[in-house]
Structures are given as structure tokens and as C-alpha cells.
Write a protein that holds these residues in place. Structure first.
Motif, short mmCIF file in Angstrom:
data_model
loop_
_atom_site.label_atom_id
_atom_site.label_comp_id
_atom_site.label_asym_id
_atom_site.label_seq_id
_atom_site.Cartn_x
_atom_site.Cartn_y
_atom_site.Cartn_z
N GLU A 110 0.83 -1.21 0.00
CA GLU A 110 0.00 0.00 0.00
C GLU A 110 0.87 1.26 0.00
O GLU A 110 0.59 2.22 -0.74
N LEU A 111 1.94 1.26 0.80
CA LEU A 111 2.84 2.42 0.82
C LEU A 111 3.42 2.67 -0.57
O LEU A 111 3.51 3.82 -1.04
N SER A 112 3.77 1.58 -1.24
CA SER A 112 4.37 1.75 -2.55
C SER A 112 3.35 2.29 -3.56
O SER A 112 3.64 3.20 -4.33
N ARG A 113 2.12 1.78 -3.51
CA ARG A 113 1.08 2.31 -4.41
C ARG A 113 0.79 3.78 -4.14
O ARG A 113 0.55 4.56 -5.04
N LYS A 145 6.23 1.74 15.20
CA LYS A 145 7.61 2.00 15.64
C LYS A 145 8.52 2.22 14.44
O LYS A 145 9.45 3.03 14.47
N GLU A 146 8.26 1.52 13.36
CA GLU A 146 9.07 1.67 12.15
C GLU A 146 8.74 2.95 11.38
O GLU A 146 9.38 3.26 10.37
N GLY A 147 7.68 3.66 11.81
CA GLY A 147 7.32 4.91 11.15
C GLY A 147 6.46 4.73 9.91
O GLY A 147 6.15 5.70 9.21
N LYS A 148 6.03 3.50 9.66
CA LYS A 148 5.24 3.26 8.44
C LYS A 148 3.79 3.71 8.62
O LYS A 148 3.11 4.06 7.66
#
Ligand SMILES: NC(=O)c1ccc[n+]([C@@H]2O[C@H](COP(=O)([O-])OP(=O)(O)OC[C@H]3O[C@@H](n4cnc5c(N)ncnc54)[C@H](OP(=O)(O)O)[C@@H]3O)[C@@H](O)[C@H]2O)c1
Length: 323
Positions: A110-113, A145-148
Motif C-alpha cells: 500500500e505504501l508503494s502504491r 515503531k518503524e514509522g510506516k
């Protein structure tokens, strides 16, 4: 448009949120993506800063279109909300899957899209009874925690499901269905969210178009609404007639019926923002015109009374009705 604080997230959001389910062809047919991108641009100009999407909408198509728009504006101008739930099979069938490994995999896709490095609010689209809440929550906390993702929450959960999940983690947002025709959550979910400072963004506030004021109750539909009970027969005719009855009040406020209904929906103090479904720039312009309107209490009560229609019979509004 004015912004308000979105419950305990602290995010500042507009009272109207841009909804993108309309980019799901299996429900809405082919909605030109150029029109939706133009509408997103106009929403940005008008101060609507909140966008709602999901990987389920068009199996990723809606997120791709939102990503096209996001690349053209400063990322911090937008509060981006998307969802996770489905496991997609190659033959386009799906099944529920909120197992931790699957959540991680979907989030990265989803982040990549979306063409961004973070999602502001990540929602569980529905409840998955086959995954333990602590396992789901553990993965959401890891992604945070990873900021995603910045915040997380739920959609379509009952109050008991939300209460249970909140014992495991910081579920700060809920996205339930709600319209003035469908106010059931006022008795339990909304008071709970108010007491816990859960951010509430209601979806289908115009009841999938039924409360926009453009129907007479005789129309037929080519999209999924042809199979929906509220868009056919006597109920469709009765609700459409009741909605038309709001015209004189709308005129008094110099609003359209759509705007009057949206403003009355936002009058509930437990609702932070209404997610409206948008296909064109004209539609978001109209929605934007309602976001900051404050109606007289007596008029909100009268609208609620007019739209208290149950099983084809009008019944008294529990909040102010006749005994
Ligand atoms: N979490 C969930 O499970 C869930 C489920 C459903 C929706 N949602 C979210 O909530 C959003 C809104 O829900 P919804 O699509 O049911 O919304 P809605 O706002 O109740 O209805 C949207 C429909 O109303 C019509 N419309 C919109 N603006 C109009 C205007 N200014 N004048 C006249 N007609 C207008 C459009 O249909 P026509 O032009 O065809 O009439 C549009 O498709 C979705 O886009 C999605 O982001 C979430």
C-alpha cells in the motif's frame, strides 16, 4: 474549511473527508479517474485535508489514483487514511486475513502504491475473528515503531469488539457506517467513543446517495444499488419523498438538500468528520460548502424527525419525538 482535533490522535482534520470507494468498478462502474483526481485537487484547494481509501477499493486501484494525486502536493498537507483486511487471490476472490505477516505485506504494498513513506491512520477494515487481537495489535505497534503508520484504528467494529481491542493497544479511530437514516450507533458506539476520545469518521453519510435530494424514488440503477433494498420499491419512494420535504428548509439556509443533510449529520458532537463518496469536482465543491455550517438545534431535530423512517413506517425520533 475549519479543522478540528481528531480525538486522541491529535491530528487536525477537516469535517469533510474525501472518500474514494467510488474507484471500485465492481460497485460503482467506471468512474473516470481524471475526474476523481481533479476533485482531489479541488478538495485540497478548499481545505479538505483528509482522504479515505482502502486496498479493497478496486483491488488497489483507488490507492494508485490517490498516489497520483499525493505526489503533487506537500505530503504534510494530507491526513491519509487507508485500510487492510483482505487476502487477494489471483482469480480476484478474497478472504479475511489480519494475520501479522499479511498485515506487514499489505502495508508495504500500500505504501508503494500510495507513493509515500507513511500512512497517517491505518484501519482494520473489518473484524477478523480468526486472528487474536494481541497478534494484530503487535504488528500494528511494530509498523508504528518503524514509522510506516502514525496511528491505527478500526472500521465496522461493534462497540464490544472495539472495547476488547482497546485493551491490547491504542486503537484511536473508528470508521462506522452512519447516516441520519441509520443512526443505531448513537445508542452505544458513539457514547463509548466520546468517553474514550476515539476519533470518529462516519461513512456513507448520504446513505450512498439516497439523501442527496436528487431522487424521486422512481429511478433505476446500473451499479450495485440496483440490488440494495433502500433503492427500490416503496421504501425508496418514501425516503425520497421525505428527503424532498427538506427543500424549503434548505432554501432558508441557502443550502442544497445535500448540504443541509450533511450539516445535520455533523451536528452530532461525537462525529469528527464525515467521509463523503466523490466522483466529480462538483460533488466535492458541494460537500465543502457544508463542512462549517452550523444549523439551529430545532432544525437539526426537525431533519432527524423527517428522516426517522423505519421499515416503511415513520416512527418518532427517540431523541425528541412524540410519546
Ligand atoms: N469502511 C467501510 O467499510 C466503508 C464502506 C463504504 C464507504 N466507505 C468510505 O466512505 C465513503 C463514502 O461512502 P459512500 O460512498 O457510501 O458515500 P455517500 O457520500 O453516502 O454517497 C456517495 C454517492 O452520492 C452521490 N453524490 C456524491 N456527491 C453528490 C452531490 N454533491 N450531489 C449529488 N449526489 C452526490 C454519488 O453517487 P452518484 O453520483 O452515482 O449518485 C456518490 O457515489 C466511501 O467513498 C469510502 O471512502 C467506507
Amino acid at each position: 474549511m475549519k479543522q478540528i482535533v481528531f480525538g486522541s490522535t491529535g491530528l487536525k482534520i477537516s469535517r469533510v473527508t474525501f472518500g474514494t470507494w467510488q474507484l471500485s468498478p465492481r460497485f460503482w462502474g467506471d468512474v473516470p479517474k481524471e475526474d476523481v483526481v481533479s476533485a482531489l485537487r479541488l478538495a485540497h484547494e478548499q481545505g479538505i485535508n483528509c482522504i479515505d481509501t482502502a486496498d479493497a477499493y478496486g483491488d488497489g486501484y483507488a490507492e494508485t489514483v490517490v498516489g497520483t494525486f499525493l505526489r503533487t502536493v506537500p505530503r504534510d498537507d494530507v491526513v491519509l487514511i487507508t485500510k487492510v483486511f483482505n487476502h487477494f487471490n489471483p482469480d480476484t476472490s478474497r478472504y479475511p486475513d489480519l494475520s501479522p505477516a499479511h498485515i506487514r505485506q499489505r502495508c508495504e504494498i500500500e505504501l508503494s502504491r500510495l507513493g509515500t513513506d507513511h500512512i497517517d491512520v491505518y484501519l482494520l477494515h473489518f473484524h477478523d475473528p480468526l486472528t487474536a487481537p494481541e497478534a494484530v495489535t503487535g504488528m500494528l505497534d511494530t509498523l508504528r515503531k518503524e514509522g510506516k503508520i502514525r496511528h491505527y484504528g478500526v472500521s465496522n467494529f461493534t462497540v464490544e469488539q472495539l472495547r476488547a481491542y482497546r485493551t491490547f493497544g491504542d486503537y484511536a479511530v473508528h470508521q462506522p457506517p452512519y447516516s441520519l437514516l441509520n443512526r443505531g450507533i448513537e445508542s452505544d458506539l458513539l457514547p463509548y467513543c466520546q468517553s474514550e476520545r476515539v476519533g470518529v469518521m462516519v461513512y456513507s453519510p448520504l446513505h450512498m446517495g439516497l439523501l442527496t435530494g436528487k431522487y424521486r424514488g422512481t429511478e433505476s440503477f446500473m451499479d450495485f444499488r440496483q440490488h440494495h433494498k433502500d433503492f427500490k420499491g416503496e421504501r425508496f419512494r418514501m425516503v425520497s419523498e421525505a428527503v424532498q420535504g427538506l427543500k424549503s428548509m434548505a432554501d432558508r439556509y441557502h443550502l442544497s438538500i445535500y448540504q443541509l443533510v450533511l450539516a445535520a449529520t455533523l451536528a452530532h458532537p461525537g462525529i469528527h468528520t464525515a467521509v463523503v463518496g466523490i466522483k466529480t469536482p462538483d460533488q466535492i465543491r458541494e460537500a465543502a460548502g457544508a463542512g462549517d455550517i452550523v444549523l439551529e438545534r430545532s432544525d437539526v431535530c426537525a431533519i432527524r424527525q423527517v428522516l426517522t423512517i423505519d421499515g416503511g413506517n415513520r416512527v418518532a425520533d427517540a431523541g425528541g419525538g412524540r410519546k
